[in-house]
Write a protein that holds these residues in place. Sequence first.
Motif, PDB file in Angstrom:
ATOM      1  N   VAL A 257       8.893  12.139   0.364  1.00 53.53           N
ATOM      2  CA  VAL A 257       7.669  12.944   0.339  1.00 53.53           C
ATOM      3  C   VAL A 257       6.470  12.006   0.411  1.00 53.53           C
ATOM      4  O   VAL A 257       6.409  11.000  -0.301  1.00 53.53           O
ATOM      5  CB  VAL A 257       7.584  13.793  -0.944  1.00 53.53           C
ATOM      6  CG1 VAL A 257       6.276  14.583  -0.978  1.00 53.53           C
ATOM      7  CG2 VAL A 257       8.782  14.726  -1.040  1.00 53.53           C
ATOM      8  N   ASP A 258       5.523  12.328   1.276  1.00 52.70           N
ATOM      9  CA  ASP A 258       4.305  11.534   1.393  1.00 52.70           C
ATOM     10  C   ASP A 258       3.254  12.137   0.468  1.00 52.70           C
ATOM     11  O   ASP A 258       2.564  13.094   0.813  1.00 52.70           O
ATOM     12  CB  ASP A 258       3.820  11.531   2.841  1.00 52.70           C
ATOM     13  CG  ASP A 258       2.654  10.563   3.057  1.00 52.70           C
ATOM     14  OD1 ASP A 258       2.276   9.886   2.089  1.00 52.70           O
ATOM     15  OD2 ASP A 258       2.142  10.508   4.191  1.00 52.70           O
ATOM     16  N   TYR A 259       3.120  11.568  -0.734  1.00 51.86           N
ATOM     17  CA  TYR A 259       2.153  12.056  -1.711  1.00 51.86           C
ATOM     18  C   TYR A 259       0.738  11.587  -1.335  1.00 51.86           C
ATOM     19  O   TYR A 259       0.568  10.730  -0.461  1.00 51.86           O
ATOM     20  CB  TYR A 259       2.560  11.578  -3.104  1.00 51.86           C
ATOM     21  CG  TYR A 259       3.861  12.204  -3.583  1.00 51.86           C
ATOM     22  CD1 TYR A 259       3.884  13.515  -4.049  1.00 51.86           C
ATOM     23  CD2 TYR A 259       5.056  11.486  -3.543  1.00 51.86           C
ATOM     24  CE1 TYR A 259       5.065  14.104  -4.483  1.00 51.86           C
ATOM     25  CE2 TYR A 259       6.249  12.068  -3.971  1.00 51.86           C
ATOM     26  CZ  TYR A 259       6.243  13.374  -4.432  1.00 51.86           C
ATOM     27  OH  TYR A 259       7.412  13.955  -4.844  1.00 51.86           O
ATOM     28  N   PRO A 260      -0.304  12.123  -1.984  1.00 53.75           N
ATOM     29  CA  PRO A 260      -1.682  11.847  -1.552  1.00 53.75           C
ATOM     30  C   PRO A 260      -2.127  10.391  -1.641  1.00 53.75           C
ATOM     31  O   PRO A 260      -3.106  10.019  -0.997  1.00 53.75           O
ATOM     32  CB  PRO A 260      -2.515  12.732  -2.497  1.00 53.75           C
ATOM     33  CG  PRO A 260      -1.600  13.832  -2.892  1.00 53.75           C
ATOM     34  CD  PRO A 260      -0.242  13.204  -2.988  1.00 53.75           C
ATOM     35  N   ALA A 261      -1.484   9.553  -2.434  1.00 59.78           N
ATOM     36  CA  ALA A 261      -1.908   8.153  -2.552  1.00 59.78           C
ATOM     37  C   ALA A 261      -1.828   7.449  -1.200  1.00 59.78           C
ATOM     38  O   ALA A 261      -1.050   7.818  -0.326  1.00 59.78           O
ATOM     39  CB  ALA A 261      -1.030   7.430  -3.576  1.00 59.78           C
ATOM     40  N   LYS A 262      -2.665   6.412  -1.046  1.00 54.92           N
ATOM     41  CA  LYS A 262      -2.644   5.619   0.184  1.00 54.92           C
ATOM     42  C   LYS A 262      -1.287   4.918   0.339  1.00 54.92           C
ATOM     43  O   LYS A 262      -0.686   4.496  -0.661  1.00 54.92           O
ATOM     44  CB  LYS A 262      -3.776   4.591   0.162  1.00 54.92           C
ATOM     45  CG  LYS A 262      -5.167   5.202   0.169  1.00 54.92           C
ATOM     46  CD  LYS A 262      -6.244   4.156   0.221  1.00 54.92           C
ATOM     47  CE  LYS A 262      -6.378   3.388  -1.092  1.00 54.92           C
ATOM     48  NZ  LYS A 262      -6.914   4.230  -2.173  1.00 54.92           N
ATOM     49  N   ASN A 263      -0.847   4.771   1.576  1.00 55.16           N
ATOM     50  CA  ASN A 263       0.463   4.183   1.836  1.00 55.16           C
ATOM     51  C   ASN A 263       0.372   2.697   2.161  1.00 55.16           C
ATOM     52  O   ASN A 263      -0.494   2.275   2.934  1.00 55.16           O
ATOM     53  CB  ASN A 263       1.139   4.889   3.018  1.00 55.16           C
ATOM     54  CG  ASN A 263       1.465   6.336   2.722  1.00 55.16           C
ATOM     55  OD1 ASN A 263       1.704   6.707   1.581  1.00 55.16           O
ATOM     56  ND2 ASN A 263       1.458   7.166   3.757  1.00 55.16           N
ATOM     57  N   LEU A 264       1.279   1.919   1.580  1.00 54.49           N
ATOM     58  CA  LEU A 264       1.455   0.543   2.019  1.00 54.49           C
ATOM     59  C   LEU A 264       2.264   0.530   3.313  1.00 54.49           C
ATOM     60  O   LEU A 264       3.006   1.467   3.603  1.00 54.49           O
ATOM     61  CB  LEU A 264       2.177  -0.286   0.954  1.00 54.49           C
ATOM     62  CG  LEU A 264       1.278  -0.945  -0.095  1.00 54.49           C
ATOM     63  CD1 LEU A 264       0.686   0.103  -1.031  1.00 54.49           C
ATOM     64  CD2 LEU A 264       2.046  -1.989  -0.891  1.00 54.49           C
ATOM     65  N   ASN A 265       2.101  -0.524   4.080  1.00 53.46           N
ATOM     66  CA  ASN A 265       2.877  -0.674   5.308  1.00 53.46           C
ATOM     67  C   ASN A 265       4.228  -1.309   5.003  1.00 53.46           C
ATOM     68  O   ASN A 265       4.297  -2.271   4.224  1.00 53.46           O
ATOM     69  CB  ASN A 265       2.129  -1.541   6.311  1.00 53.46           C
ATOM     70  CG  ASN A 265       0.847  -0.888   6.805  1.00 53.46           C
ATOM     71  OD1 ASN A 265       0.726   0.331   6.795  1.00 53.46           O
ATOM     72  ND2 ASN A 265      -0.110  -1.695   7.237  1.00 53.46           N
ATOM     73  N   VAL A 266       5.271  -0.803   5.609  1.00 50.60           N
ATOM     74  CA  VAL A 266       6.585  -1.442   5.543  1.00 50.60           C
ATOM     75  C   VAL A 266       6.657  -2.399   6.732  1.00 50.60           C
ATOM     76  O   VAL A 266       6.734  -1.977   7.879  1.00 50.60           O
ATOM     77  CB  VAL A 266       7.723  -0.409   5.613  1.00 50.60           C
ATOM     78  CG1 VAL A 266       9.075  -1.110   5.597  1.00 50.60           C
ATOM     79  CG2 VAL A 266       7.619   0.576   4.453  1.00 50.60           C
ATOM     80  N   ILE A 267       6.602  -3.703   6.466  1.00 54.90           N
ATOM     81  CA  ILE A 267       6.568  -4.674   7.559  1.00 54.90           C
ATOM     82  C   ILE A 267       7.961  -5.220   7.893  1.00 54.90           C
ATOM     83  O   ILE A 267       8.149  -5.860   8.933  1.00 54.90           O
ATOM     84  CB  ILE A 267       5.610  -5.842   7.246  1.00 54.90           C
ATOM     85  CG1 ILE A 267       6.066  -6.617   5.998  1.00 54.90           C
ATOM     86  CG2 ILE A 267       4.180  -5.327   7.074  1.00 54.90           C
ATOM     87  CD1 ILE A 267       5.318  -7.933   5.787  1.00 54.90           C
ATOM     88  N   PHE A 268       8.926  -4.974   6.988  1.00 60.15           N
ATOM     89  CA  PHE A 268      10.276  -5.480   7.221  1.00 60.15           C
ATOM     90  C   PHE A 268      11.246  -4.659   6.381  1.00 60.15           C
ATOM     91  O   PHE A 268      10.933  -4.297   5.242  1.00 60.15           O
ATOM     92  CB  PHE A 268      10.358  -6.961   6.825  1.00 60.15           C
ATOM     93  CG  PHE A 268      11.711  -7.585   7.019  1.00 60.15           C
ATOM     94  CD1 PHE A 268      12.069  -8.135   8.243  1.00 60.15           C
ATOM     95  CD2 PHE A 268      12.634  -7.616   5.984  1.00 60.15           C
ATOM     96  CE1 PHE A 268      13.325  -8.706   8.428  1.00 60.15           C
ATOM     97  CE2 PHE A 268      13.887  -8.189   6.156  1.00 60.15           C
ATOM     98  CZ  PHE A 268      14.229  -8.734   7.388  1.00 60.15           C
ATOM     99  N   LYS A 269      12.399  -4.360   6.941  1.00 58.35           N
ATOM    100  CA  LYS A 269      13.464  -3.719   6.153  1.00 58.35           C
ATOM    101  C   LYS A 269      14.804  -4.210   6.685  1.00 58.35           C
ATOM    102  O   LYS A 269      14.975  -4.437   7.884  1.00 58.35           O
ATOM    103  CB  LYS A 269      13.374  -2.196   6.229  1.00 58.35           C
ATOM    104  CG  LYS A 269      13.595  -1.572   7.591  1.00 58.35           C
ATOM    105  CD  LYS A 269      13.544  -0.055   7.495  1.00 58.35           C
ATOM    106  CE  LYS A 269      13.820   0.629   8.835  1.00 58.35           C
ATOM    107  NZ  LYS A 269      12.795   0.335   9.849  1.00 58.35           N
ATOM    108  N   ASN A 270      15.739  -4.400   5.790  1.00 55.03           N
ATOM    109  CA  ASN A 270      17.081  -4.830   6.186  1.00 55.03           C
ATOM    110  C   ASN A 270      18.161  -3.886   5.672  1.00 55.03           C
ATOM    111  O   ASN A 270      19.342  -4.090   5.930  1.00 55.03           O
ATOM    112  CB  ASN A 270      17.364  -6.266   5.724  1.00 55.03           C
ATOM    113  CG  ASN A 270      17.185  -6.456   4.231  1.00 55.03           C
ATOM    114  OD1 ASN A 270      17.090  -5.478   3.477  1.00 55.03           O
ATOM    115  ND2 ASN A 270      17.126  -7.706   3.797  1.00 55.03           N
TER     116      ASN A 270
END
Length: 407
Positions: A257-270
């Motif tokens: 769920v995308d809540y109202p707070a600002k989102n950080l960027n996901v720059i990498f995932k493994n």
Amino acid sequence: MNQQHNKPNTNKMKTTSKLLAALLLGSAALFSSCSSDDKETVKNYPMTVKFMMNDGMSWSNLSDMKLIVTNDKGLRDTIDVKADTTITFVQGQYNFIVTGKVKDEAAAYAQGAANASLFGAATVNISLNKIVRSPLVFKSIFTTGGKQYYMKDGYFEIVNNSDEVQYLDGLILSAPFGQQTGKNAWQANGYEDLYASGQGQVLAFPGSGHDYPLKPGQSIVIANDATNHKPLAKSENCPDLSKADWEVYLSYANGEVDYPAKNLNVIFKNNPYMKAFGLGVMGRAYLLARLPQGMTPEAYAADKKNVMGTPGVPGSKMEFLMIPSKYVLDAVDIWNAESTEHYGTFLPKDDAQGVLASKTWEGKCVRRKVTKIVNGRPYYQDTNNSANDFLNNQPLTPGVTPTAVDK
């Protein structure tokens, strides 16, 4: 167009002329009453300022170098410097302080000071040393859970521990594995100054450089899910994170769920199946990193030179984003409290020892100690040793400012 011409005020001019004449006569009388021996001649002389570099520093890797000059007559001036320099000053006693930034190290600064007398051409030598201090640090970390197997109520709090405005733009959060009883694969293979991201994600704040300021003493809360977890988990041990400033929104995760707070960027995932950042109910390692100016987190993560498989493991398919020690602003190693053997995740200059994890599933965090409070603003301890700097089993108070010094 009609033009109006103002006539000179002749009465005012006469009065001013009389006053000026009186002042000049008074001055003449004053100087005529003094002998030439009593007159003090103030002279200007050149002062050559030379900088001696220590700790591997050079002008090429320094920026924003400021020379602060004061003297015994009340002079105070700040001068930009980029090399040895010669400046003309009035005679007197002088104090010099120089400060600047080491370009390629996130938490390293150049600093030096010297005193000198100037009653003729003179030279002052200022020795520059590298000082490591982080303006942005973790204030508190909660990942041990408020209810058994309820994993999305974790949060991270970051504070501006300096006296200047800092910017969150481009700040990186990574969570190495931690929980070591001996050297990990990278340390065992000679990569002691590189920190591998653990399974899951590496995050970064958006922004182009000055979009997200953080005032001195101000803190922000990053939630895995920015919502009130008490009713969701049916547990009072879980925090209310509905007012969190930022959150970790994983757009690729089912049910996210995308809540109202600002989102950080996901720059990498493994590991796309990890549905929260930095999971570690028994403890884990965490770091904040700042890349050199001009390098974006996205470009850094996309560069294959910064990604590694597990060394010494043939056929290892999982890759990890590597963060050099020199880019680290703050590192916190949280150790399993039930274990008697521990081995540091980080170099001692980043974090010498770990703080023991809070009790699992009881809704407690680790929080950085307060060393002093000035005009209601707390300052936090930062000795690069989590065992000294943090307290465990602390109440969950995201966004709350401490009001007492920790002893």
